[in-house]
Motif scaffolding. Sequence first.
Motif, short mmCIF file in Angstrom:
data_model
loop_
_atom_site.label_atom_id
_atom_site.label_comp_id
_atom_site.label_asym_id
_atom_site.label_seq_id
_atom_site.Cartn_x
_atom_site.Cartn_y
_atom_site.Cartn_z
N GLU A 46 0.84 -1.19 0.00
CA GLU A 46 0.00 0.00 0.00
C GLU A 46 0.88 1.25 0.00
O GLU A 46 1.78 1.39 0.83
CB GLU A 46 -0.91 0.00 1.22
CG GLU A 46 -1.92 -1.16 1.22
CD GLU A 46 -2.86 -1.07 2.41
OE1 GLU A 46 -2.69 -0.10 3.21
OE2 GLU A 46 -3.72 -1.95 2.54
N SER A 62 1.22 5.24 0.50
CA SER A 62 0.54 6.30 1.24
C SER A 62 0.14 7.44 0.31
O SER A 62 0.72 7.64 -0.76
CB SER A 62 1.45 6.82 2.36
OG SER A 62 2.62 7.40 1.81
N ASP A 67 0.60 10.61 0.90
CA ASP A 67 1.67 11.61 0.82
C ASP A 67 2.70 11.22 -0.24
O ASP A 67 3.20 12.07 -0.98
CB ASP A 67 2.35 11.75 2.18
CG ASP A 67 1.39 12.32 3.23
OD1 ASP A 67 0.42 12.98 2.82
OD2 ASP A 67 1.61 12.07 4.43
#
Length: 463
Positions: free
Chosen positions: A359, A361, A363
């Motif tokens: 996964e 993020s 950001d």
Amino acid sequence: MLFKHLPDEIFQALSGSNRALIEAVLHDLADVFYDHAEDPIKDKSTIIESIEDTLHKLDTLAWHDDQKESFDSPKTIHDYALRIYHRLVNTGWLVEEQELYRVSVLMTPQISMLLRSLVEIGRHGKRNYGATVLSILSNLEAVAKQPKERGVTLRQSAEASREFSAHLNQILLGIRSLQRELFASRDPKAIVAGFFDLFVEGILIADYKTIKTSNNPFRFRRQILELTQDFLANPDTMGLVAQCYVDQQLITMAEAQAMVEKDCRDIIQTFSNIEQRLERIDEYRYRLEKRAADTARYMDSSRPGMANKVAGIITDVAKYNHLPILKEVVGARFVGMASAAQPTKRREPPPPRVMTPAEVSADAIKVRDQQRRFHEARQVTIPKMQSYLEKQMSSGNNKHILDFTIESVEDFVCFDHLRYIGSLGVSAKKLEDAFEIHFTNQYLDVHEFVECREFNVIRRSKA
């Protein structure tokens, strides 16, 4: 009974002293009668000529009179062909039919099937299962799309699966018997020759090397299992396929449903345990290759006569029930510590690893998008420069360097490359034709951003 459709004397021709000649002739006659483009009923002269062609290919000819016959011993090729022809007719392999003065020769369906099976057993060549698996998958996909019209192809897929499963069993049993035969042999030459002749050329599957690759013939196994399991789980599809069986084979609905279920379960069973069976075949294959490699290693040497010496030593040592104690073997030149090579270790496959998606993020995605946009903005393209010049020169045909505006990274890159339009190549020819740049020897600080030579941009007249 199994042989009730065959003549009683059918195997007499293959059990006498002349069976080698009869076998060679029958092998070539199989191609004559199996020709799909020709009439299966042949002239007698054609059969005799085919027998003569086969005898011409043989090295030696020798006829043994196993029983008293009215014919004299053959002396020419034609005599041999006539003797073999009459032997085949008398034992039931060939059937003569006479119409007026014309004699025709044919094979009954039972004899033809028997000869075809014997030829296939004799050939026992490699098989390629990539096309077989693809045909099974395409047939199942056709059944899934049109179960009522194409349902009968499920039967063909099941027959191909059963034949494939039987051939895997033949490979496994063939490797086991070959392993026992080679392990019992004490002749190094026989071990190496038997490995290549019997295993590599006779037993191994043609596309065996692709089994461990991504392009292996069994990569469609999951789709085949899913389609077959969907058939069993869907009563409507089962009913339509069973109705197709009823129409094609003229059986009852109950018999058709049982037949459809059996075909589906045979396909599932064949492709469910294929990995375990291939692993067993691979285990026996590894043992055979290791034995042949070890034997060849001790036979191979660059010294003259080394192979014969080592083969003789191995043969002499094999005669003892208990190995003799050789005290001075280390000091010998042709057999010493260097000859005790370690066998190569079998490479084990890596353990299975659970693949989990990583996964990223939000950001990190934002930073990546910013970097991508920044790199795109730094790229110099002719359309960007043309758009920048058109926007800057919209207010007049002559513009000084200090009158240019820089509002973004793209503007700065385009402004910085205005000085190099002449060196941008053929693609910038359109800009050179539309605008002209005049430089001076004075350096200016443009908007406290970049210092460069002073220049003026003038739009060229279209005339």
